[in-house]
Design an enzyme around this catalytic site. Sequence first.
Site, mmCIF file in Angstrom:
data_model
loop_
_atom_site.group_PDB
_atom_site.id
_atom_site.type_symbol
_atom_site.label_atom_id
_atom_site.label_comp_id
_atom_site.label_asym_id
_atom_site.label_seq_id
_atom_site.Cartn_x
_atom_site.Cartn_y
_atom_site.Cartn_z
ATOM 1 N N TRP A 1 -5.837 -0.054 -3.460
ATOM 2 C CA TRP A 1 -6.284 1.119 -2.513
ATOM 3 C C TRP A 1 -7.311 2.167 -3.312
ATOM 4 C CZ3 TRP A 1 -4.784 6.430 -2.159
ATOM 5 C CH2 TRP A 1 -6.221 6.981 -1.720
ATOM 6 N N LYS B 1 -8.427 1.539 4.980
ATOM 7 C CA LYS B 1 -7.560 2.499 5.806
ATOM 8 C C LYS B 1 -8.666 3.391 6.028
ATOM 9 C CE LYS B 1 -6.186 7.613 4.081
ATOM 10 N NZ LYS B 1 -5.203 7.960 2.620
ATOM 11 N N ASP C 1 -1.668 -0.610 6.599
ATOM 12 C CA ASP C 1 -0.487 0.611 6.814
ATOM 13 C C ASP C 1 -0.692 0.756 8.326
ATOM 14 O OD1 ASP C 1 -0.003 3.257 6.766
ATOM 15 O OD2 ASP C 1 -0.092 3.331 4.030
ATOM 16 N N HIS D 1 -3.197 4.049 9.069
ATOM 17 C CA HIS D 1 -4.509 3.761 8.707
ATOM 18 C C HIS D 1 -5.100 3.079 9.406
ATOM 19 C CE1 HIS D 1 -3.409 4.182 3.888
ATOM 20 N NE2 HIS D 1 -3.051 4.545 4.650
ATOM 21 N N HIS E 1 2.631 -1.725 4.632
ATOM 22 C CA HIS E 1 3.368 -0.595 4.775
ATOM 23 C C HIS E 1 3.401 0.362 5.518
ATOM 24 C CE1 HIS E 1 1.052 0.268 0.369
ATOM 25 N NE2 HIS E 1 1.781 -0.041 0.381
ATOM 26 N N ASP F 1 -2.440 10.007 9.682
ATOM 27 C CA ASP F 1 -2.030 9.626 8.252
ATOM 28 C C ASP F 1 -1.633 10.344 7.275
ATOM 29 O OD1 ASP F 1 -1.050 7.909 6.535
ATOM 30 O OD2 ASP F 1 -2.742 8.015 5.265
ATOM 31 N N ASP G 1 1.845 9.933 6.959
ATOM 32 C CA ASP G 1 2.796 9.432 6.251
ATOM 33 C C ASP G 1 4.816 9.606 6.590
ATOM 34 O OD1 ASP G 1 1.735 7.211 4.268
ATOM 35 O OD2 ASP G 1 1.049 9.086 3.720
ATOM 36 N N ASP H 1 5.548 3.305 3.059
ATOM 37 C CA ASP H 1 4.790 3.734 3.136
ATOM 38 C C ASP H 1 4.779 5.014 3.588
ATOM 39 O OD1 ASP H 1 2.522 5.290 1.671
ATOM 40 O OD2 ASP H 1 0.884 3.945 1.831
HETATM 41 C C1 RNT Z 1 -2.921 5.994 0.481
HETATM 42 C C2 RNT Z 1 -2.453 4.806 1.457
HETATM 43 C C3 RNT Z 1 -1.522 4.048 -0.579
HETATM 44 C C4 RNT Z 1 -0.677 4.809 -0.645
HETATM 45 C C5 RNT Z 1 0.270 4.471 -1.836
HETATM 46 C C6 RNT Z 1 0.512 5.989 -2.534
HETATM 47 O O1 RNT Z 1 -4.026 6.671 2.141
HETATM 48 O O2 RNT Z 1 -1.432 3.991 2.129
HETATM 49 O O3 RNT Z 1 -0.786 3.048 -0.388
HETATM 50 O O4 RNT Z 1 -0.125 5.832 -0.305
HETATM 51 O O5 RNT Z 1 -0.560 3.424 -3.051
HETATM 52 ZN ZN ZN Z 2 -1.043 2.653 2.448
#
Ligand code: RNT
Ligand code: ZN
Length: 413
Positions: A180, A223, A254, A257, A281, A289, A291, A321
Site C-alpha cells: 500500500w 484506496k 480494505d 477504502h 483488510h 477511513d 479504522d 486493519d
Molecule cells: C492505509 C491502509 C494500510 C495501512 C497499514 C498500516 O489506509 O489501510 O493498509 O492501514 O498498512
Molecule cells: Zn488497509
Amino acid sequence: MSTYESAKAQFADWGVDVEAALARLGTIPISMHCWQGDDVVGFETRTGSSGGGIQATGNHPGRARTPDELRADLDFAYGQIPGSHRLNLHAMYLDSDQTPDRDEIEYAHFAPWVDWAKGAGVGLDFNPTFFAHEKADDNLTLSHPDKGVRDFWIEHGKRSRDIAAKMGAALGSACVNNIWVPDGYKDVPVDRMAARRRLEASLDEMLAPAQDRAQMLDAVESKLFGIGVEACTVGSHEFYMGYAIRKGTALCLDMGHFHPTENVADKLSSVALSVDEILLHVSRPMRWDSDHVILLNDDIQAMANELVSGDLLGRTHIGLDFFDATISRTAAWVIGTRNMQKALMRALLLPLDRLRAAETGMDYTRRFLLTEEIKDLPYGAVWAEFCARAEVPEGLALIETLDRYQASVASRG
Ligand code: RNT
Ligand code: ZN
C-alpha cells in the site's frame, strides 16, 4: 441436555451441522495486524508519526514501546482468541540493534519475529512501509516524479519481498506481502496518467524478481482518498484491480477504502471471477477511513456470509486493519478478532440450502422470512462451546481477563 446440545439440536432442525461449522471455523486463520498494539509507530529510531494520512487517535495507557512489549501483548491477545492465527508485520517493526534505512532492511532485522512466531505457532504476513519517512513526506513514493526517490522505494519493496519469502520459507506457510502506498495529490492534478504510469512501472520493477508462491504472495491495496490526498489517489481501485488481473497478484480490499455507502461485501464475488486470491483488510470506517475496531455488525456479517456462500474462504486471506488508542489496545485486538470469528461462525451456521432454494425459486418472501428468523437462533451457546473447547474465556470471564492484563501494562510510559 446442556445449553450447547440444545442449541445444536435447534440448528439441526434447520438442517445445519454445528459440529461441521465449528470444525471449519477452527481452521480459519485471521491475520492480526501488529500496528494496533502501538498506534502505528513502529520500532525505527528515526520516526515518530504514522504519516500517509493515517493516524491513531487517543493516548490510552499501555502502548507497546519495544518489540518485546509488543510480543508480550500479542501472546496475551492470541491466548484469548480461539484457533491458530497469523501476525501481520509492517517493515517499520524491525527488531534489531542496527538502524537500517528502508532501502537497507534485511531478513536478519526481522529474525527475532520469526523465532517468536515459530514458538507461538503463529504464521507471518508482511508489508513494506511506504510512509512515516522523510522520502514519503510529500505523499509520493513509487509514483514520485524523481527517479531517485522512486528507486529508493523500489529497493525497499524488493527487500520486503525477499524478507517475506524468507519468513514464509522459515514458517512453512506463504507470507502475504501487501503493498500500500499513500501516493496522491491534495489538489487536482493535471496529469493523472503520468502518475499512474510511474506507479505501474515502479511496481513492475519491484515485482520483477521471481518469488516462490509457496513462500510469498504479492498483494496490492487500493484506496479512495486519504487526508492530504483528497483530489487523487494514484493507486485507486480501478488501478489495482486491473493491475492484479494483469499481473496475477492478490488484490487487497480494505473496507475503509471505498465510498462510505459502497457495499464491500458485494465486491468479493465479482473480484473473485478475475483474481485468484484476495486479501481483506477488515475494518470499520466511520464517515471516512477511520479504522475503528470492528463490531459484529451487518457489514462484517455480510463479508463473512459472502466468503462462505461464495466458497471463497480457501482463496481469501483475512487480515484486520484498525487502530484505536482510546481503549485498551489488547482488548481492541481480542474483541476485534473475535468479532471476525463470530461473523464467520454465523456465516458457517447459515441454512444455505434453504436460503438458496428460496432465492433460485424467486420466493423472496421466503428468503426474507428465513434471513430474519435465523437471527434468533442460539449463536451465543455455540460460540461459548467454541471458546470452551479452545480453553479461552468468554463473557464475564473475558472482561475480567482483559481488565487484568490492561492493568498490568498501564504503567508503561
Ligand atoms: C492505509 C491502509 C494500510 C495501512 C497499514 C498500516 O489506509 O489501510 O493498509 O492501514 O498498512
Ligand atoms: Zn488497509
